[in-house]
Design an enzyme around this catalytic site. Structure first.
Site, mmCIF file in Angstrom:
data_model
loop_
_atom_site.group_PDB
_atom_site.id
_atom_site.type_symbol
_atom_site.label_atom_id
_atom_site.label_comp_id
_atom_site.label_asym_id
_atom_site.label_seq_id
_atom_site.Cartn_x
_atom_site.Cartn_y
_atom_site.Cartn_z
ATOM 1 N N LYS A 306 -4.072 3.538 -1.162
ATOM 2 C CA LYS A 306 -3.207 4.158 -0.158
ATOM 3 C C LYS A 306 -3.698 3.657 1.201
ATOM 4 O O LYS A 306 -4.667 4.162 1.761
ATOM 5 C CB LYS A 306 -3.302 5.687 -0.253
ATOM 6 C CG LYS A 306 -2.386 6.401 0.704
ATOM 7 C CD LYS A 306 -2.431 7.897 0.459
ATOM 8 C CE LYS A 306 -1.463 8.632 1.338
ATOM 9 N NZ LYS A 306 -1.539 8.282 2.744
HETATM 10 P P1 ATP Z 1 4.772 11.947 3.721
HETATM 11 O O1 ATP Z 1 5.029 10.554 4.183
HETATM 12 O O2 ATP Z 1 4.507 12.041 2.265
HETATM 13 O O3 ATP Z 1 5.738 12.933 4.226
HETATM 14 P P2 ATP Z 1 2.554 11.905 5.452
HETATM 15 O O4 ATP Z 1 3.323 11.335 6.585
HETATM 16 O O5 ATP Z 1 1.523 12.957 5.736
HETATM 17 O O6 ATP Z 1 3.475 12.480 4.340
HETATM 18 P P3 ATP Z 1 0.712 10.581 3.806
HETATM 19 O O7 ATP Z 1 0.270 11.881 3.235
HETATM 20 O O8 ATP Z 1 -0.285 9.826 4.604
HETATM 21 O O9 ATP Z 1 1.951 10.672 4.712
HETATM 22 O O10 ATP Z 1 1.197 9.698 2.538
HETATM 23 C C1 ATP Z 1 2.315 8.949 2.368
HETATM 24 C C2 ATP Z 1 2.280 7.602 3.081
HETATM 25 O O11 ATP Z 1 1.264 6.743 2.561
HETATM 26 C C3 ATP Z 1 3.532 6.775 2.845
HETATM 27 O O12 ATP Z 1 4.591 7.199 3.643
HETATM 28 C C4 ATP Z 1 3.074 5.371 3.182
HETATM 29 O O13 ATP Z 1 3.223 5.121 4.551
HETATM 30 C C5 ATP Z 1 1.583 5.394 2.901
HETATM 31 N N1 ATP Z 1 1.151 4.493 1.807
HETATM 32 C C6 ATP Z 1 0.051 3.722 1.841
HETATM 33 N N2 ATP Z 1 -0.108 3.053 0.691
HETATM 34 C C7 ATP Z 1 0.927 3.384 -0.106
HETATM 35 C C8 ATP Z 1 1.312 3.025 -1.418
HETATM 36 N N3 ATP Z 1 0.586 2.207 -2.166
HETATM 37 N N4 ATP Z 1 2.452 3.580 -1.908
HETATM 38 C C9 ATP Z 1 3.192 4.438 -1.190
HETATM 39 N N5 ATP Z 1 2.869 4.829 0.070
HETATM 40 C C10 ATP Z 1 1.744 4.303 0.610
#
Ligand code: ATP
Length: 702
Positions: A306
């Site tokens: 991630k």
């Molecule tokens: P969300 O986007 O789920 O509403 P958030 O803004 O708090 O919540 P995160 O909890 O950081 O975001 O997690 C989701 C984000 O992680 C995705 O929107 C994307 O930008 C990022 N990301 C990084 N690596 C990946 C991956 N391998 N697959 C999907 N998303 C990823």
């Protein structure tokens, strides 16, 4: 559902001059919505207001939907009002005859610009000219004019439009909502989902002039029992929501709805389209690896790094035109000319048009070393010239949603990933795939190793995604070929037969059988799980809004500390206090924060407790204008007698609070509409309760 509720009331407000739906109708609807906290009533009111418009003046439906959702265009079309607070103050002075002193005292008393306009209009003793009743169309067009006015003299033109709106607003209530609309802070709990539900129901109940689709009469619906009614609503709701998820633009959806109503054709006409972003699929939070492994028992999944960057949805058409959209659907093609140039090089043979998704991460393109999100954030946001790019990036792609004119959303992730990895060309440190391993719950060691390597590489943790629609179980003979998300093909002696796939999934998989590996725009499902490094150290995070503060003690006496934080209540539009936070801040942050929320200078502070904040636990020294989202880590959620967050969701009298809240960072990428909700908090609390014994209110220690 009360089909006739408020219809007569609303109808009395509908017509303005020339038979156009009046702004008074919308104002009445906003007022009725504001007078209740019940989501059912909010939806009913919205449905009935939309019905009046659909039947009496369908040409006003689109402007109505934009105004009720407090926007004038989808996020990817840049149409900003660009009005400063001073334009509204100037208009109030001119139109209502206020001087600066009385205006300031109204602001100090009420805080909200709409409430100030309400009071100012009430006090107004003269009119500059004969007011012309505002229509919904007229107000919308005025907003579009404000947004489209640019260049020299634009300030005056915008000001004159604002003045005219306020002059024409009949009475104090219309002024309140016109001003709230201009400030883009409407404060009615009618957010996107409510609007989509209301639209679908309004179309079931209305017969627009000239429409030939069959509609149910409201009497029929009134007779239905609650469960049956939910059934009648659910399919149309799903259709409208699914359309919006793939084509998040009311201009398209409302236009087609007026032509064909809610039916499958809507899905066909409002499907995926090149250069229009679809809403992204979202990941569900898990507390740690073991919760993730439990949830995905029996499934094949992919664990991916991630990355800590910016999500990007890249569209490329047959002519090579590229559009890049952010997580929140803003167009950011200009921000990444280097990525645009890259796209023509990654397209393999036979690839014509496509939509891919990935994370843009700042990297050292020689060594491949990943840089922090902060480094990426330092990159200029607009009009970047390719030669001047200083912060190099790599696109780590993780999905392929559209290929050569065909949507791939229904295909299982394994297949989409295979197409992505086989048809596109990797360019080291510029365009590549997210690092991943495939695993099952039987491989905890490998998953843990992978998780550790992700955190060592400065990643935020891992994303875990289901690969196949079916659980990893042996199926009866002949049942092998998947043809869609929900059916399989069985080879019988007489040929092939389509079968509902769920039938073949053993009961022991319980509700997990419903988890598909399809790409579900705008949904947060367990088929995508996030395991963050903070969580696995048993700290969860929430995105909260700072709403008030107290003067600090001792060393901190010149600063604000503690700071009161709140979650959003999507239904009522109010902010519910959830905790006070004193840790995680640096002195530099405290200093900057006092400058940002400066009571003496009257910057970003309110005159008193605003009505939309729910907090009865004390008297903060200052109330902030809600405008920021802070990421806050915490150890536990506790039931609280003091805080009102999620009140009514887990207990009728008590709310929820956080134990050991700790400030992590300002979420620059989130607006307050994206802060965590009371529902989300209640959901986290329920999950926590499933895992650990309940903490009683007595354990709560503020
Ligand atoms: P969300 O986007 O789920 O509403 P958030 O803004 O708090 O919540 P995160 O909890 O950081 O975001 O997690 C989701 C984000 O992680 C995705 O929107 C994307 O930008 C990022 N990301 C990084 N690596 C990946 C991956 N391998 N697959 C999907 N998303 C990823």
């Amino acid at each position: 559902f009360e089909p006739g509720k408020y219809v007569a009331d609303l109808q009395t407000h509908w017509a303005a001059e020339g038979g156009n739906a009046s702004y008074a109708l919308l104002t009445r609807c906003f007022l009725l919505i504001n007078s209740t906290q019940s989501r059912i009533k909010i939806v009913d009111t919205l449905v009935n207001m939309l019905r009046v418009v659909i039947e009496a003046d369908p040409s006003s439906l689109l402007p109505t939907v934009w105004l009720a959702t407090n926007s004038i265009s989808p996020p990817y079309i840049s149409l900003e009002l660009g009005l400063g607070g001073s334009a509204i103050s100037k208009a109030l002075k001119t139109v209502c005859g206020l001087n600066s002193k009385s205006l300031k005292s109204l602001y100090d008393k009420h805080g909200d610009a709409g409430d100030v306009a309400f009071e100012a209009k009430k006090k107004q003793s003269f009119t500059l000219r004969k007011a012309k009743p505002l229509t919904i169309k007229g107000v919308y067009q005025s907003l579009v004019k404000i947004a489209n006015t640019e260049g020299t003299g634009s300030g005056e033109i915008k000001q004159s439009v604002v003045n005219k709106l306020l002059q024409d607003a009949r009475g104090a209530e219309e002024s309140r909502y016109v001003v709230r609309t201009l400030c883009q802070h409407l404060r009615i709990g009618a957010v996107k989902t409510t609007m989509l539900i209301a639209l679908s129901r309004a179309f079931i109940l209305s017969r627009p002039p000239g429409a030939d689709f069959e509609l149910r009469s409201q009497q029929d619906l009134a007779k239905l029992k609650k469960e049956k009614l939910a059934e009648v609503w659910s399919k149309p709701e799903d259709i409208v929501k699914a359309c919006f998820a793939k084509r998040p633009n009311y201009n398209d959806i409302v236009t087609v709805l007026l032509e064909v109503g809610v039916c499958d054709e809507l899905l066909v006409r409002c499907g995926l389209k090149m250069h229009i972003p679809l809403l992204p699929m979202l990941g569900s939070i898990t507390r740690d690896l073991s919760e993730m492994l439990t949830k995905l028992q029996g499934r094949n999944f992919s664990c991916e790094y991630k990355y800590d960057g910016q999500r990007a949805q890249v569209h490329c058409d047959t002519d090579g035109k590229v559009s890049i959209f952010s997580r929140h659907l803003e167009l950011m093609t200009d921000k990444y000319p280097d990525l645009v140039a890259l796209i023509s090089k990654i397209r393999g043979d036979g690839v014509d048009s496509f939509i891919i998704e990935g994370e843009v991460v700042a990297v050292d393109q020689d060594s491949g070393e990943l840089k922090t999100f902060q480094t990426l954030a330092n990159r200029a946001r607009k009009d970047v010239a390719i030669g001047s790019v200083k912060i190099e990036v790599c696109l780590f792609s993780f999905d392929l949603m559209y290929l050569n004119g065909e949507s791939l959303l229904e295909r299982p992730f394994r297949e989409r990933r295979e197409l992505l990895r086989s048809l596109f060309t990797e360019i080291p440190n510029q365009f590549t795939w997210v690092k991943s391993i495939d695993a099952t719950s039987q491989d905890p060691e490998a998953v843990l190793e992978f998780f550790k390597s992700a955190t060592e590489m400065k990643c935020e943790g891992i994303m875990v995604k289901i690969l196949d629609n079916l659980p990893n179980v042996s199926l009866p003979d002949g049942l092998t070929e998947e043809v869609s998300a929900v059916t399989v093909v069985q080879n019988t002696g007489k040929g092939k037969k389509k079968i509902e796939k769920d039938k073949y999934i053993p009961k022991k998989f319980g509700r997990r059988k419903a988890l598909l590996a399809t790409y579900e725009p705008d949904k947060r499902l367990d088929s995508w799980l996030k395991v963050k490094k903070d969580y696995s150290m048993t700290f969860d995070t929430l995105d909260l809004i700072p709403v008030a503060a107290w003067h600090g003690q001792g060393r901190k006496s010149k600063w604000w500390s503690p700071i009161l934080l709140a979650v959003r209540n999507e239904e009522t539009g109010s902010l519910e206090a959830v905790c006070k936070c004193i840790s995680g801040f640096t002195d530099t942050f405290y200093r900057a924060n006092v400058e940002k929320y400066n009571k003496d200078e009257g910057i970003n502070v309110l005159g008193g407790k605003p009505g939309y904040v729910e907090y009865e636990g004390g008297h903060p020294d200052v109330w902030f204008e809600p405008q920021e989202v802070w990421e806050i880590a915490f150890a536990d959620i506790t039931i609280s007698p003091t805080y009102t967050a999620a009140i009514g969701l887990v207990s009728d009298e008590k709310g929820l609070s956080l134990r050991f809240p700790r400030f992590l960072k300002v979420r620059e990428d989130k607006s307050i509409e994206e802060a965590s909700t009371n529902d989300f908090l209640a959901g986290l609390w329920r999950k926590q309760e499933e895992k650990a014994p309940t903490k009683s209110a007595d354990d709560y220690n503020e």
